[in-house]
Design a protein around this motif. Structure first.
Motif, short mmCIF file in Angstrom:
data_model
loop_
_atom_site.label_atom_id
_atom_site.label_comp_id
_atom_site.label_asym_id
_atom_site.label_seq_id
_atom_site.Cartn_x
_atom_site.Cartn_y
_atom_site.Cartn_z
N GLY A 25 0.80 -1.22 0.00
CA GLY A 25 0.00 0.00 0.00
C GLY A 25 0.83 1.27 0.00
O GLY A 25 0.40 2.30 0.54
N PHE A 26 2.01 1.23 -0.62
CA PHE A 26 2.89 2.40 -0.65
C PHE A 26 2.24 3.53 -1.45
O PHE A 26 1.59 3.30 -2.46
N ASP A 27 2.45 4.76 -1.00
CA ASP A 27 2.02 5.93 -1.77
C ASP A 27 3.04 6.27 -2.86
O ASP A 27 2.66 6.73 -3.94
N VAL A 28 4.31 6.06 -2.56
CA VAL A 28 5.40 6.34 -3.50
C VAL A 28 6.45 5.25 -3.36
O VAL A 28 6.75 4.80 -2.26
N ALA A 29 7.00 4.83 -4.49
CA ALA A 29 8.13 3.90 -4.48
C ALA A 29 9.26 4.50 -5.31
O ALA A 29 9.02 5.06 -6.38
N VAL A 30 10.48 4.40 -4.80
CA VAL A 30 11.65 4.95 -5.48
C VAL A 30 12.64 3.83 -5.74
O VAL A 30 12.95 3.04 -4.85
N LYS A 31 13.13 3.75 -6.97
CA LYS A 31 14.17 2.79 -7.33
C LYS A 31 15.48 3.55 -7.46
O LYS A 31 15.57 4.55 -8.18
N LEU A 32 16.52 3.09 -6.77
CA LEU A 32 17.82 3.76 -6.76
C LEU A 32 18.92 2.71 -6.89
O LEU A 32 18.98 1.77 -6.09
N ASP A 33 19.79 2.85 -7.88
CA ASP A 33 20.93 1.94 -8.03
C ASP A 33 21.82 2.01 -6.78
O ASP A 33 21.99 3.08 -6.19
N ALA A 34 22.40 0.87 -6.42
CA ALA A 34 23.21 0.80 -5.21
C ALA A 34 24.71 0.88 -5.49
O ALA A 34 25.52 0.55 -4.63
N ASP A 35 25.09 1.35 -6.68
CA ASP A 35 26.51 1.38 -7.03
C ASP A 35 27.15 2.74 -6.78
O ASP A 35 28.30 2.97 -7.15
N GLY A 36 26.41 3.66 -6.17
CA GLY A 36 26.97 4.96 -5.83
C GLY A 36 26.91 6.00 -6.94
O GLY A 36 27.36 7.13 -6.74
N GLN A 37 26.36 5.65 -8.09
CA GLN A 37 26.30 6.62 -9.18
C GLN A 37 25.23 7.68 -8.97
O GLN A 37 25.34 8.78 -9.49
N HIS A 38 24.19 7.33 -8.22
CA HIS A 38 23.12 8.29 -7.93
C HIS A 38 23.16 8.70 -6.46
O HIS A 38 23.58 7.93 -5.60
#
Length: 238
Positions: A25-38
């Motif tokens: 039931g999330f209102d927002v989901a964020v995908k973020l790479d885990a390699d430190g580029q972002h």
């Protein structure tokens, strides 16, 4: 923390995360790479269009704030896929392959990522076909701190079939109707040419290659009918 016991691919990992967000039931989901580029500090600005109800899907745009020069082959690949996704979605996409994006609950409820290899183009196309609103925000992009990129020369050969598969499964008529039109158009052109040759006295019959014309026409009609039937099934079950 969610984890696959066996590496199933980046697309499969993102699919698992989005489905977890939907079920939770999330209102927002964020995908973020885990390699430190972002940079996670970009998340508040990334989700702002969602919180202000101006977008359902927001992609990061790496190019305004890129801190290093991307290799030539990847720059070319990014340009080609960006142009392809612009053509398919009619959205003004600045970056079609970032490692950071955000989606709202509306998209989580209907998201569909059938391919396991990659996710970026699948999410864009899926969101477009389902009438979602799209936006982009500039994000930091640095050199990789750890790990290796999975992108190689095989990338387009694995990604393009995923795009086609998604279109067939979500909006089959967009695939089969142009294909049907192509075969019917070729049949019509061959018929007109042969008829013109007969009128000019070059052939003894109005249509010399009857089987070819009928075969192309029947294949076109069957393809169009199949696409229409598939579209009705998809709309009825969605």
């Amino acid at each position: 923390v969610l984890a696959h016991r066996v590496n199933q691919g980046c697309g499969a990992a993102v699919r698992t995360g989005l489905l977890h967000g939907r079920d939770g039931g999330f209102d927002v989901a964020v995908k973020l790479d885990a390699d430190g580029q972002h940079d996670p500090a970009d998340i508040p600005e990334l989700i702002r269009p969602i919180l202000e109800d101006r977008a359902d899907v927001v992609y990061g745009n790496r190019f305004p704030r890129m801190s290093y020069r991307m290799p030539f082959v990847r720059r070319v690949g990014n340009t080609l896929f960006r142009k392809l996704m612009r053509w398919l979605t009619r959205w003004d996409i600045k970056d079609s392959q970032p490692g950071i994006f955000a989606v709202n609950a509306a998209y989580l409820k209907v998201c569909f990522i059938p391919g396991d290899y990659n996710y970026t183009q699948q999410v864009l196309l899926d969101a477009y076909l389902k009438g979602m609103r799209f936006d982009q925000k500039p994000v930091a992009f640095n050199r990789r701190e750890s790990g290796e990129s999975f992108i190689s020369l095989k990338y387009p050969f694995k990604t393009l079939p995923q795009i086609l598969m998604l279109m067939v499964l979500v909006r089959p008529l967009k695939v089969f109707l142009p294909l049907a039109s192509l075969f019917l158009g070729v049949a019509a052109v061959v018929f007109v040419i042969e008829l013109a040759l007969w009128f000019a006295g070059y052939t003894s019959r109005p249509v010399e290659n009857t089987n070819l014309v009928l075969g192309l026409a029947m294949f076109g009609l069957n393809t169009g009918f199949f696409g229409l039937l598939a579209e009705l099934v998809v709309r009825r079950t969605s």
